[in-house]
Design a protein around this motif. Sequence first.
Motif, mmCIF file in Angstrom:
data_model
loop_
_atom_site.group_PDB
_atom_site.id
_atom_site.type_symbol
_atom_site.label_atom_id
_atom_site.label_comp_id
_atom_site.label_asym_id
_atom_site.label_seq_id
_atom_site.Cartn_x
_atom_site.Cartn_y
_atom_site.Cartn_z
ATOM 1 N N TYR A 224 3.451 5.828 -5.496
ATOM 2 C CA TYR A 224 3.384 5.900 -6.960
ATOM 3 C C TYR A 224 2.225 6.787 -7.402
ATOM 4 C CZ TYR A 224 3.346 4.437 -11.829
ATOM 5 O OH TYR A 224 3.376 4.430 -13.198
ATOM 6 N N GLU A 225 1.069 6.637 -6.744
ATOM 7 C CA GLU A 225 -0.079 7.477 -7.088
ATOM 8 C C GLU A 225 0.191 8.949 -6.824
ATOM 9 O OE1 GLU A 225 -3.555 6.124 -5.077
ATOM 10 O OE2 GLU A 225 -3.862 4.439 -6.426
ATOM 11 N N SER A 226 1.011 9.242 -5.817
ATOM 12 C CA SER A 226 1.329 10.635 -5.496
ATOM 13 C C SER A 226 2.167 11.291 -6.590
ATOM 14 C CB SER A 226 2.083 10.710 -4.172
ATOM 15 O OG SER A 226 1.259 10.254 -3.127
ATOM 16 N N LEU B 98 -3.447 -5.935 -4.662
ATOM 17 C CA LEU B 98 -3.326 -5.499 -3.271
ATOM 18 C C LEU B 98 -3.975 -6.498 -2.330
ATOM 19 C CD1 LEU B 98 -4.165 -1.710 -3.677
ATOM 20 C CD2 LEU B 98 -1.933 -2.712 -3.236
ATOM 21 N N ASN C 165 2.178 1.656 -3.529
ATOM 22 C CA ASN C 165 1.097 2.083 -4.411
ATOM 23 C C ASN C 165 0.722 3.543 -4.159
ATOM 24 O OD1 ASN C 165 -0.682 1.280 -6.525
ATOM 25 N ND2 ASN C 165 -2.366 1.392 -5.045
ATOM 26 N N PHE C 166 0.633 3.931 -2.896
ATOM 27 C CA PHE C 166 0.291 5.319 -2.556
ATOM 28 C C PHE C 166 1.378 6.276 -3.028
ATOM 29 C CE2 PHE C 166 0.486 8.913 0.387
ATOM 30 C CZ PHE C 166 -0.763 9.469 0.150
ATOM 31 N N LEU D 261 0.820 -1.215 0.000
ATOM 32 C CA LEU D 261 0.000 0.000 0.000
ATOM 33 C C LEU D 261 0.852 1.264 0.000
ATOM 34 C CD1 LEU D 261 -2.876 -1.018 2.421
ATOM 35 C CD2 LEU D 261 -3.080 -0.469 0.002
ATOM 36 N N SER E 40 -3.240 -3.166 -9.067
ATOM 37 C CA SER E 40 -4.694 -3.232 -9.100
ATOM 38 C C SER E 40 -5.216 -3.600 -7.713
ATOM 39 C CB SER E 40 -5.153 -4.272 -10.119
ATOM 40 O OG SER E 40 -4.782 -5.569 -9.695
ATOM 41 N N ALA E 41 -6.511 -3.446 -7.516
ATOM 42 C CA ALA E 41 -7.118 -3.788 -6.230
ATOM 43 C C ALA E 41 -6.974 -5.280 -5.937
ATOM 44 C CB ALA E 41 -8.590 -3.385 -6.226
ATOM 45 N N GLY F 221 -1.637 7.460 -12.166
ATOM 46 C CA GLY F 221 -2.399 6.232 -11.976
ATOM 47 C C GLY F 221 -1.821 5.386 -10.858
ATOM 48 N N SER F 222 -2.505 4.299 -10.583
ATOM 49 C CA SER F 222 -2.006 3.411 -9.533
ATOM 50 C C SER F 222 -1.097 2.348 -10.138
ATOM 51 C CB SER F 222 -3.163 2.753 -8.786
ATOM 52 O OG SER F 222 -3.926 1.961 -9.653
ATOM 53 N N LEU F 223 -0.176 1.869 -9.355
ATOM 54 C CA LEU F 223 0.794 0.874 -9.806
ATOM 55 C C LEU F 223 0.205 -0.529 -9.752
ATOM 56 C CD1 LEU F 223 3.720 0.385 -10.688
ATOM 57 C CD2 LEU F 223 4.327 0.216 -8.271
#
Length: 82
Positions: free
Chosen positions: A39-41, A53, A36-37, A33, A49-50, A45-47
């Motif tokens: 990377y999103e910052s 995760l 992913n967070f 997480l 998928s749900a 996009g997100s690195l």
Amino acid sequence: MGKPIFFRPMTSQEKKGWNKGIYVGFYTYLIVLFINFSYESFASGSLFSAQTLFWSGIAAAFITELIYVFVQKRRHSQADHT
């Protein structure tokens, strides 16, 4: 309490292994997480998928538990032979 219908009681080794697996799974969730967070910052996009995760922590917990129980059984069988 009666005899369990579907599941047998866990041995102490299996309980210890599952407890270690839970910790590893939890920290896997935290690390994935965080990555992913982060990377999103910086990206749009997100690195991961749900589904990635979700399954990463569960897989880490089960794999850690299986490895721990396997290693403990192997150590126990080697101690019996020597």
